[in-house]
Motif scaffolding. Sequence first.
Motif, PDB file in Angstrom:
ATOM      1  N   ILE A 100       0.817  -1.196   0.032  1.00  0.00           N
ATOM      2  CA  ILE A 100       0.123  -0.029  -0.016  1.00  0.00           C
ATOM      3  C   ILE A 100       0.857   1.148   0.082  1.00  0.00           C
ATOM      4  CG2 ILE A 100      -1.829   1.167   1.247  1.00  0.00           C
ATOM      5  CD1 ILE A 100      -2.457  -1.521   0.141  1.00  0.00           C
ATOM      6  N   GLU A 147      -2.878  -1.598  -6.306  1.00  0.00           N
ATOM      7  CA  GLU A 147      -2.702  -1.096  -4.845  1.00  0.00           C
ATOM      8  C   GLU A 147      -4.355  -1.376  -4.517  1.00  0.00           C
ATOM      9  OE1 GLU A 147      -2.631   2.444  -1.732  1.00  0.00           O
ATOM     10  OE2 GLU A 147      -1.539   2.920  -3.630  1.00  0.00           O
ATOM     11  N   HIS A 148      -5.445  -0.866  -5.194  1.00  0.00           N
ATOM     12  CA  HIS A 148      -6.685  -1.433  -4.901  1.00  0.00           C
ATOM     13  C   HIS A 148      -6.724  -2.576  -4.720  1.00  0.00           C
ATOM     14  CE1 HIS A 148     -10.814  -1.951  -5.969  1.00  0.00           C
ATOM     15  NE2 HIS A 148     -10.866  -0.985  -4.823  1.00  0.00           N
ATOM     16  N   LEU A 185      -5.121  -3.905  -1.517  1.00  0.00           N
ATOM     17  CA  LEU A 185      -5.820  -3.375  -0.338  1.00  0.00           C
ATOM     18  C   LEU A 185      -7.089  -4.395  -0.057  1.00  0.00           C
ATOM     19  CD1 LEU A 185      -6.439   0.340   0.478  1.00  0.00           C
ATOM     20  CD2 LEU A 185      -8.096  -1.337   1.023  1.00  0.00           C
ATOM     21  N   TRP A 223      -0.537  -2.106   8.894  1.00  0.00           N
ATOM     22  CA  TRP A 223      -2.072  -1.664   9.013  1.00  0.00           C
ATOM     23  C   TRP A 223      -3.017  -2.434   9.943  1.00  0.00           C
ATOM     24  CZ3 TRP A 223      -3.515   2.238   6.234  1.00  0.00           C
ATOM     25  CH2 TRP A 223      -2.315   2.915   5.245  1.00  0.00           C
ATOM     26  N   LEU A 226      -6.687   2.758   6.800  1.00  0.00           N
ATOM     27  CA  LEU A 226      -6.775   1.797   5.584  1.00  0.00           C
ATOM     28  C   LEU A 226      -8.056   2.137   4.684  1.00  0.00           C
ATOM     29  CD1 LEU A 226      -5.265  -0.266   3.859  1.00  0.00           C
ATOM     30  CD2 LEU A 226      -6.536  -2.223   5.282  1.00  0.00           C
ATOM     31  N   ARG A 277      -7.472   5.170   2.811  1.00  0.00           N
ATOM     32  CA  ARG A 277      -6.635   4.966   1.772  1.00  0.00           C
ATOM     33  C   ARG A 277      -7.503   4.497   0.619  1.00  0.00           C
ATOM     34  NH1 ARG A 277      -2.284   6.926  -0.980  1.00  0.00           N
ATOM     35  NH2 ARG A 277      -1.536   5.415  -2.472  1.00  0.00           N
ATOM     36  N   HIS A 278      -8.283   3.360   1.020  1.00  0.00           N
ATOM     37  CA  HIS A 278      -9.262   2.948  -0.074  1.00  0.00           C
ATOM     38  C   HIS A 278     -10.096   3.949  -0.634  1.00  0.00           C
ATOM     39  CE1 HIS A 278     -13.114   0.797  -1.384  1.00  0.00           C
ATOM     40  NE2 HIS A 278     -11.863   0.093  -1.923  1.00  0.00           N
TER      41      HIS A 278
END
Length: 109
Positions: free
Chosen positions: A3, A19-20, A23, A46, A53, A56-57
């Motif tokens: 991430i 990354e998505h 995650l 995390w 987190l 971030r998503h």
Amino acid sequence: MRIWDIPPKKLCRNHLLGEHRELHAMWAVITEGKKGYSLHPETVRWKGKLKALYSRHEELVSEMTRRGYSHQSPLDKRKATGNSKQDTFVDSPSRQIQILKKKGCDCKI
């Protein structure tokens, strides 16, 4: 598994979407007690920071939407507990920029 701690708008298509995907895998490991990657340093940093987190998503989703992608995989906000700020790094953000530069991709760093 990574991430990034770099603004999503600076990530190339591959790193943004990758990354998505990662995650979501990490979210499942932490929230559902899955074994895969549970001891990976990126996952460990995390734990106890699901609010961060989740945020971030949402940043990733916002950038994906801005680029014309259709997002169909929301996270359960009720599981977004713990700290809302990530301040632990496997690699510092400046080191992450160096890593991305070496990849020769289209990231805007």
